[in-house]
Each structure stands twice: as structure tokens, then as C-alpha cells.
Scaffold this motif. Sequence first.
Motif, PDB file in Angstrom:
ATOM      1  N   VAL A   1      32.823  51.653  34.335  1.00 32.31           N
ATOM      2  CA  VAL A   1      33.213  52.700  35.284  1.00 32.31           C
ATOM      3  C   VAL A   1      34.499  52.309  36.003  1.00 32.31           C
ATOM      4  CG1 VAL A   1      32.519  53.954  37.369  1.00 32.31           C
ATOM      5  CG2 VAL A   1      30.841  53.508  35.557  1.00 32.31           C
ATOM      6  N   LEU A   2      34.575  51.069  36.478  1.00 34.56           N
ATOM      7  CA  LEU A   2      35.757  50.618  37.213  1.00 34.56           C
ATOM      8  C   LEU A   2      37.007  50.607  36.344  1.00 34.56           C
ATOM      9  CD1 LEU A   2      34.104  47.654  39.141  1.00 34.56           C
ATOM     10  CD2 LEU A   2      34.721  49.912  40.069  1.00 34.56           C
ATOM     11  N   ALA A   3      36.849  50.322  35.067  1.00 26.07           N
ATOM     12  CA  ALA A   3      37.991  50.222  34.152  1.00 26.07           C
ATOM     13  C   ALA A   3      38.398  51.573  33.573  1.00 26.07           C
ATOM     14  CB  ALA A   3      37.675  49.235  33.023  1.00 26.07           C
TER      15      ALA A   3
ATOM     16  N   ALA B   1      41.562  44.318  39.601  1.00 29.40           N
ATOM     17  CA  ALA B   1      42.283  44.649  40.829  1.00 29.40           C
ATOM     18  C   ALA B   1      43.567  45.366  40.460  1.00 29.40           C
ATOM     19  CB  ALA B   1      42.597  43.388  41.633  1.00 29.40           C
ATOM     20  N   TRP B   2      43.937  46.324  41.302  1.00 27.85           N
ATOM     21  CA  TRP B   2      45.199  47.026  41.081  1.00 27.85           C
ATOM     22  C   TRP B   2      45.944  47.141  42.396  1.00 27.85           C
ATOM     23  CZ3 TRP B   2      40.467  49.265  39.745  1.00 27.85           C
ATOM     24  CH2 TRP B   2      39.928  50.167  40.660  1.00 27.85           C
TER      25      TRP B   2
ATOM     26  N   TRP C   1      43.448  46.474  45.694  1.00 25.72           N
ATOM     27  CA  TRP C   1      42.041  46.853  45.723  1.00 25.72           C
ATOM     28  C   TRP C   1      41.375  46.048  44.617  1.00 25.72           C
ATOM     29  CZ3 TRP C   1      40.426  49.669  49.654  1.00 25.72           C
ATOM     30  CH2 TRP C   1      41.352  50.460  50.321  1.00 25.72           C
ATOM     31  N   ARG C   2      40.405  45.217  44.967  1.00 29.56           N
ATOM     32  CA  ARG C   2      39.790  44.288  44.012  1.00 29.56           C
ATOM     33  C   ARG C   2      38.286  44.539  43.946  1.00 29.56           C
ATOM     34  NH1 ARG C   2      41.173  39.999  46.583  1.00 29.56           N
ATOM     35  NH2 ARG C   2      43.111  39.710  45.432  1.00 29.56           N
ATOM     36  N   PHE C   3      37.758  44.487  42.727  1.00 30.83           N
ATOM     37  CA  PHE C   3      36.312  44.565  42.505  1.00 30.83           C
ATOM     38  C   PHE C   3      35.892  43.324  41.730  1.00 30.83           C
ATOM     39  CE2 PHE C   3      37.509  48.913  43.197  1.00 30.83           C
ATOM     40  CZ  PHE C   3      36.449  49.464  43.881  1.00 30.83           C
TER      41      PHE C   3
ATOM     42  N   ARG D   1      25.979  41.793  41.830  1.00 28.61           N
ATOM     43  CA  ARG D   1      26.607  41.895  43.142  1.00 28.61           C
ATOM     44  C   ARG D   1      28.044  42.355  42.915  1.00 28.61           C
ATOM     45  NH1 ARG D   1      25.908  37.206  45.169  1.00 28.61           N
ATOM     46  NH2 ARG D   1      24.054  37.806  46.347  1.00 28.61           N
ATOM     47  N   VAL D   2      28.374  43.503  43.486  1.00 25.80           N
ATOM     48  CA  VAL D   2      29.722  44.048  43.400  1.00 25.80           C
ATOM     49  C   VAL D   2      30.378  43.871  44.762  1.00 25.80           C
ATOM     50  CG1 VAL D   2      31.134  46.080  42.919  1.00 25.80           C
ATOM     51  CG2 VAL D   2      28.954  45.757  41.712  1.00 25.80           C
ATOM     52  N   THR D   3      31.525  43.212  44.776  1.00 25.72           N
ATOM     53  CA  THR D   3      32.273  43.005  46.006  1.00 25.72           C
ATOM     54  C   THR D   3      33.604  43.726  45.886  1.00 25.72           C
ATOM     55  OG1 THR D   3      31.227  40.860  46.373  1.00 25.72           O
ATOM     56  CG2 THR D   3      33.295  41.291  47.561  1.00 25.72           C
ATOM     57  N   GLU D   4      33.835  44.645  46.802  1.00 20.51           N
ATOM     58  CA  GLU D   4      35.127  45.324  46.859  1.00 20.51           C
ATOM     59  C   GLU D   4      35.925  44.708  47.986  1.00 20.51           C
ATOM     60  OE1 GLU D   4      37.252  49.678  47.414  1.00 20.51           O
ATOM     61  OE2 GLU D   4      35.067  49.572  47.475  1.00 20.51           O
TER      62      GLU D   4
END
Length: 152
Positions: free
Chosen positions: A24-26, A83-84, A92-94, A104-107
Motif C-alpha cells: 500500500v505504501l509503495a 521515505a519520500w 515522510w518516512r514509514f 509495528r508501523v512507525t510514521e
Amino acid sequence: MSRSKRQVSVSRVIAAPPEKIFDVLADPSKHPIIDGSGTVKHARASAPRRLELGSTFGMDMRMGVPYVIKNTVVEYEPNRLIAWRHFGRHRWRFELEPVEGGTRVTETFDWSTALAPWLIELVGYPKRHPTNMLATLERLDAYVTTGEVPAS
């Protein structure tokens, strides 16, 4: 919530494997679905289907007025980190870490690399973003675990 010098982070455990979350993030077309700020509207037609290190992608945004922002992926480790940044150079990093019960997802909003960090602080983004980031992780969780687009 975690704070360090010019970074603020929030985390959430999502009951899904990192690969499913990273997919999803990519995918820039999914970013409006998970955005908790309400500012990300659409991926530009030129955006790649899947991001990788060095990918550039445009997003239609709205914060009061509509605008377009071009991002570049600057950190990338498949299924673990993406991250972008855009022209302002803040990131913004995930980060995804397998844990018992899921991932565990860290934003992180990282303005340590920004061209004008003082301006980001002056307008109050570091204090306002954690609420939006928590909402993003909640929306990401709902989308990944149910397959349904969360209501806005």
C-alpha cells in the motif's frame, strides 16, 4: 508519540504482514486512501505503479487551495522502509517492523533535512502533524485489514 530533534513519530501495530502494508505504501495511487490529513487528493497519471529508491511521483493536493507536489523516494528497503521528500527536502518516512500480532508501523515527519526547518517550526507543522499521522496509521490499518476504503 516520539520526538527527537526535528523529527516526530507515531506508531501503531497493524495485524498484517509487512509485505501487505508495504504494498500500500509503495503504491502512490493508494496514498489518498490512507492520508489522515485530508490534503492528498490523487496521484498524478505519471506516477509509477510501484515506488522504489529514486522514484518520482506527483500528487494532487489541497490545503485551502489545490496544488501539485512532486516527491522523490529517498529511503527504501523493501517491506521495511520507505521515505519520500519534495522540494522543501523534509521527509515522510514509514518503517515496518514485524512484531507479535502483526507489524509495528512507525510514521515519521523528519524536517532535519529541510531547506528551511525554522519555517516548518514557525508554521507549527511539528505540533500539528502527529494527529494527522495517527489518523493515517488508523486509515492504513483499516484499509490493509479489511480491504475497504475508510470513510473520510
